[in-house]
Design an enzyme around this catalytic site. Sequence first.
Site, PDB file in Angstrom:
ATOM      1  N   SER A   1     -72.385 -16.129   0.174  1.00 20.62           N
ATOM      2  CA  SER A   1     -73.687 -17.136   0.401  1.00 20.62           C
ATOM      3  C   SER A   1     -74.373 -16.905  -1.121  1.00 20.62           C
ATOM      4  O   SER A   1     -74.317 -16.083  -1.771  1.00 20.62           O
ATOM      5  CB  SER A   1     -74.378 -16.525   1.272  1.00 20.62           C
ATOM      6  N   ASP A   2     -75.218 -18.059  -1.272  1.00 19.51           N
ATOM      7  CA  ASP A   2     -76.095 -17.881  -2.234  1.00 19.51           C
ATOM      8  C   ASP A   2     -77.214 -16.719  -1.970  1.00 19.51           C
ATOM      9  O   ASP A   2     -77.136 -16.435  -0.728  1.00 19.51           O
ATOM     10  CB  ASP A   2     -76.861 -19.329  -2.474  1.00 19.51           C
TER      11      ASP A   2
END
Length: 765
Positions: A287-288
């Site tokens: 994920s970011d």
Amino acid sequence: MTDLRVLPYRDTALPVAERVDDLLSRLSLEEKAGQLSQYFYFGSVGELPADFDLSTVPPEHQAFIRQPQMVEAAIANGTAGSALFVTNAATANRLQRLAVEQTRHGIPLIFGFDVIHGLRTIFPVPIAQAASWNPAVIERSQAVAAREARAIGINWSFAPMIDIARDPRWGRIIEGAGEDPYLGSAVAAAQVRGFQGDLGTESVLATPKHFAGYGAARGGRDYDDAEISDSELRNVYLPPFQAAVAAGAATVMSAYMDLNGVPASGSPWLLNQVLRDELGFDGFVVSDANAVKSLETQHFAASATDAAARALTSGLDMEMCMFDPAFGTLPDAVARGLVDEAVLDTAVRRVLEAKFRLGLFENPYVDEEAVAAVLDAPSHRDLAQAAAEQTAVLLKNEAALPLDAAGLGSIAVIGQLADSKRDTLGPWVFVHDTAETVSIVEGIRARVGDSVRVEHAAGAGIPSREFPSMFDRQDPTVVNTPDDYDDDAEIERAVAVAAEADVAVVVVGERQNQIGENASRSTLELAGRQLEQLQRIAATGTPVVLVVMSGRPLDLRWADANVPAILQAWYPGTRGGDAVAAVLFGDASPAGRLPFTWPRHVGQVPMVYAHLRTFEPQNQGKRYWDEESTPLYPFGHGLSYATFAYDALRLDRDEIAVGETATVSVDVTNMSGLEADEVVQLYIHQRYGTSSRPVRELKGFERLTLAAGETRTVTFDLGPAELRHWSAATRDWVQDATTLDVWVGGSSAADLATVLTVAAASDHR
């Protein structure tokens, strides 16, 4: 205690899959969740005095002070799989020892970092590298970045960013390759190859990001949602990811934003069906930053547990977080039946495979004594200059360039950016050394030596951001215009210095913290009084050369009409000043080409060259009543000090069947008396078919060096890969029987054309 050396997962003779299966079978639910948790490490806080009273610190700061201890405890407990923002070899080794020597399985950490366009040696920003139209140079540049990163313990880069960007207001346009999927795909593949190499001891994992459609944020506003049609998503935004996957990308980063109403980090259709099933990706998805917990913020998930369960089952394998990970709730989610343990095991298996492939189980530590030799390598700086020379785009030249040092007695170099080392580097650098950076004025002085007087005047101030950059707090080298700066006096001085010089090199643009993440902009105008200053200098009668330092197109309408030469220098990196001087004085002939369409002003955006014909195509340039709806400079544009002639455009056959390939050839001649590079570009247009197709589409390019007077034949293939498209009419990929216009030339405005017929297979003979 079991001797780990005798366990199957420690046996290097076994296949990686068997080693992973053995190790996975030994992990608890908490350890599995830990392998999927990546922590920021704010270790720069350092040791606090024994008598330090934490309660005296504002509550919002207390968590950051406690954060390093929290992360170290998770590592020692075997519940952390990765850490980021560790940029010191000794620190990396210390944390790695916690993971390898103090946990029951000794699973090493992966250290990630934003190695975007260099680590210590800073290369031109990514949009500039794309402007080189030279995948080989891009690959070599990222290989150097990987070598430097691996030397200090980083083995995973959160790059390349391969989002197509068609709105220059979006700050992160600077991180990508511009507006075109064909060029973007070539650049994406080159960066992946450069970072990963053979995944040896000088390579790092690449992370193409942000999957998918992040560059289409509404209004060019970072983090806002995106609405993208299926046709545009598949024809424009996904091809660079397909190319990165084909090049072997080991990881992919999901995007923050909602795509068509569903957060990208929680979309099983996007991450499982499209990324894995259609594109064939077999690595792991990260994920970011905080994007899993953000599923709550986006009012998509009901709780951290719900967010973790939905992200994991959607195909997201590792959570990047700053504090408590949502993935820490996965053991509870499994116990409650919200997540099948087999789904958890699949994600853990992907992460462990990457660690084995990197050789971290055998070589978890870095040689601290070898770091300096790698980071200080002169060959790295030489490549940085060569790369910067290849990126410069000569937008306009009315015989003003190249400059002749022998005919000059004095040069005025005007502009705050001209002598700003930090701004020369551009954004997205954290381990840089501004002391060794060469600014533009320094590069010019070094080039002309004592024979020419070079005087610099800072001139007009560049106003600071209305909302400060979140990165400035981490960078003590950031430069801003002082609050008490006397614009009037400094502009007067700049005009006076220019008036006394034989030529004025005026540097305009944006500071490095005015573009990048969280740096979108509502206008493309030159900030502050830079335009006014340029106009006054031009009025003195001194010949003017304009140098633009930016990562997005700016409003250059007045300059284009009134200044004889304009050079787009981007943010050229560690040796940027030397590279700019080499181009200005003709030591290098500019051959950079624009990777985006340059609009006249912000009211035209988004403006792309590959638009549809639609109604009344003959009036395309009259869509606005007050100004031409045409670009200031077209996609692929860039001038040279040489002159090139294109001739004998031909096909190996006039007709092919669907599924067959035609070869396009053209003769390119350097008509000048100097060696120079040219970028040969191939465009097509499909006249009719299942769907309407853009007026022009890039389908091939080659950068080549031609000696004075040399002619070379350049060839391109046009086959199914170039001619198919995704159609909303059939909801699938199609290749039509049709008629194709084919152009070859030096930009998207190429006029040398031919026609290729594509017949249905049953009709072809």
